[in-house]
Scaffold this active site. Structure first.
Site, PDB file in Angstrom:
ATOM      1  N   HIS A  62       0.830  -1.136   0.003  1.00  0.00           N
ATOM      2  CA  HIS A  62       0.078  -0.003   0.247  1.00  0.00           C
ATOM      3  C   HIS A  62       0.737   1.243   0.062  1.00  0.00           C
ATOM      4  CE1 HIS A  62      -3.279  -2.241   1.133  1.00  0.00           C
ATOM      5  NE2 HIS A  62      -4.126  -1.755   0.534  1.00  0.00           N
ATOM      6  N   GLY A  63       2.130   1.065   0.437  1.00  0.00           N
ATOM      7  CA  GLY A  63       2.654   2.166   0.398  1.00  0.00           C
ATOM      8  C   GLY A  63       3.785   2.234   0.769  1.00  0.00           C
TER       9      GLY A  63
END
Length: 461
Positions: free
Chosen positions: A320-321
């Protein structure tokens, strides 16, 4: 270019549909491929090269795997090379600066950052392209010999930017043999309209409340304001992302493709295990099929299974990041899932249904705090505000103002999060239905005409 924009709704989409349906069937994939490249290049003309490199690389590796009498070891090396190339591209653009920052912090060095913007959708199309090579290696799909068809699979604009993640084995047959008809097209329009309304009318409006509260110093938030804020974020991210998935599924139907569902009313979950069967289903399915099971799944004993679950959730968070809060978020849910698996679920299902539901929602909301803030200090401060440890009151006038000005919207969001009968029913589309969906589309467009707040949360992933 985003789906919830006037440019897409009134220029790009009508032009692509007209061009697609006026073209002979044999070149329709070419039309989709070229228009998808235009769609992607509209916002990032340079980074289209990255996507094409990934596409050409996996297409070539697929052909190598398809050679007869290829020994097992060489097949494994081909797959390994493909995965290395894909992950190298993803890692360089998405995680290089994160690695450099941490090296600089730990070693006191001053290595300059790349400061490269993240290519839109790279996490999604990289996973899709990797699924192709793995499916061909496993024999669950045949190598695609038509480069245009394979390029269409990777670049297909309905699901290019934010999914759902479409595995090659799911869509392989549809690439060269699909049927477009009026009923399917009408269902696509209906589904797209629902997604547009969820994104524009619901997610954007509740996002304004979260934007206001999240930009307030957490140390000054009352308990109920902090809870109201994270509830607003929970609704925003759900209706934003599920709305985009609905629009993608609807667009796919308009062009004859059937994509798998990506959400299934996640906020009615009665456990975290249940929640993750309902949230971002395509991502969970991808990690289960291509990471968890190859690692051994649950077939090699308890300790290995625990290791596998934690690895999957560490990777889920990191996907996700490039930030420690996403890693913490993934491990947070990984640990909860471990506890539920071995003793928590047995205990939970001895409790009343409403208790299980409250338990799941509280843990989900705490998880969203980890997800929403990228600074540990802000995470701790916000959690402290939710727990009443920041020495503020239970509520104040701001809390009442936020509540009264958003009560109708909150009720609509709650109702929209609950299961309901499909309307219209299958094969049923009356004049009343047309009026209703036309009204939703009109409201959405009216909002977009004057909108100054139209974020799309999953662009950052």
């Amino acid at each position: 270019m985003v789906f919830s924009s006037l440019l897409f709704l009134f220029l790009f989409l009508p032009a692509v549909l007209a061009l697609y349906y006026c073209s002979p069937r044999r070149i329709r994939n070419l039309i989709l491929f070229l228009t998808s490249l235009v769609f992607y290049a509209w916002g990032e003309p340079i980074y289209i090269v990255i996507m094409l490199v990934s596409t050409l690389t996996d297409y070539s590796f697929g052909l190598l795997l398809d050679r007869p009498n290829l020994i097992s070891l060489k097949r494994k090396w081909i797959v390994a090379c493909s995965i290395i190339v894909n992950l190298a591209l993803l890692s360089y653009f998405k995680y290089a600066d994160f690695l450099i920052q941490n090296v600089n912090t730990l070693l006191g060095t001053s290595i300059p950052l790349t400061d490269l913007p993240l290519p839109i959708g790279i996490s999604f199309y990289t996973f899709q392209s990797m699924s192709y090579i793995i499916d061909v290696y496993r024999g669950t799909a045949k190598a695609q010999r038509n480069w245009i068809d394979f390029g269409t699979f990777v670049a297909l604009f309905p699901q290019l930017v934010a999914g759902p993640i479409v595995k090659y084995s799911t869509i392989a047959e549809q690439l060269h043999k699909r049927t477009e008809n009026i009923k399917m097209f009408a269902e696509g329009v209906r589904r797209f309209t629902i997604g547009l309304a969820k994104k524009v009318l619901l997610a954007n409006n509740i996002g304004l409340l979260w934007d206001t509260i999240s930009n307030t110093n957490p140390d000054s938030l009352t308990v109920l304001t902090a809870w109201l804020g994270i509830i607003a974020f929970a609704f925003q991210i759900y209706f934003d992302f599920s709305g985009y998935s609905d629009m993608a599924i609807g667009l796919g139907l308009m062009f004859g493709f059937r994509f798998n569902e990506n959400f299934n009313k996640p906020y009615i979950a009665q456990s975290i295990t249940d929640f993750w069967r309902r949230w971002h289903i395509s991502l969970g399915s991808w990690f289960r099929e291509y990471v968890y099971i190859p690692l051994g799944g649950n077939r090699r004993g308890l300790v290995i299974q625990m290791r596998n679950i934690l690895i999957v959730w560490l990777l889920t968070g990191f996907w996700h990041g490039a930030s420690w809060n996403f890693i913490a978020w993934g491990l947070y849910f990984g640990v909860i899932l471990l506890m539920e698996k071995w003793w928590g679920l047995k205990l939970l299902f001895r409790l009343p249904r409403w208790t299980r539901h409250v338990y799941a929602l509280v843990l989900i909301l705490i998880g969203w705090v980890l997800f929403a803030f990228d600074q540990p200090s802000l995470i701790l401060s916000y959690l402290s505000a939710m727990a009443g440890l920041n020495h503020q009151a239970l509520w104040n006038n701001d809390t009442l103002y936020f509540f009264y000005t958003n009560i109708i919207l909150l009720l609509i969001l709650i109702i929209a999060s609950l299961p309901k009968k499909q309307w219209p029913r299958k094969n049923e589309l009356s004049f009343l239905h047309l009026v209703w969906y036309g009204f939703l589309f009109f409201l959405s467009v009216s909002y977009l005409v004057d909108a100054t707040f139209n974020p799309f949360l999953y662009f950052r992933f």
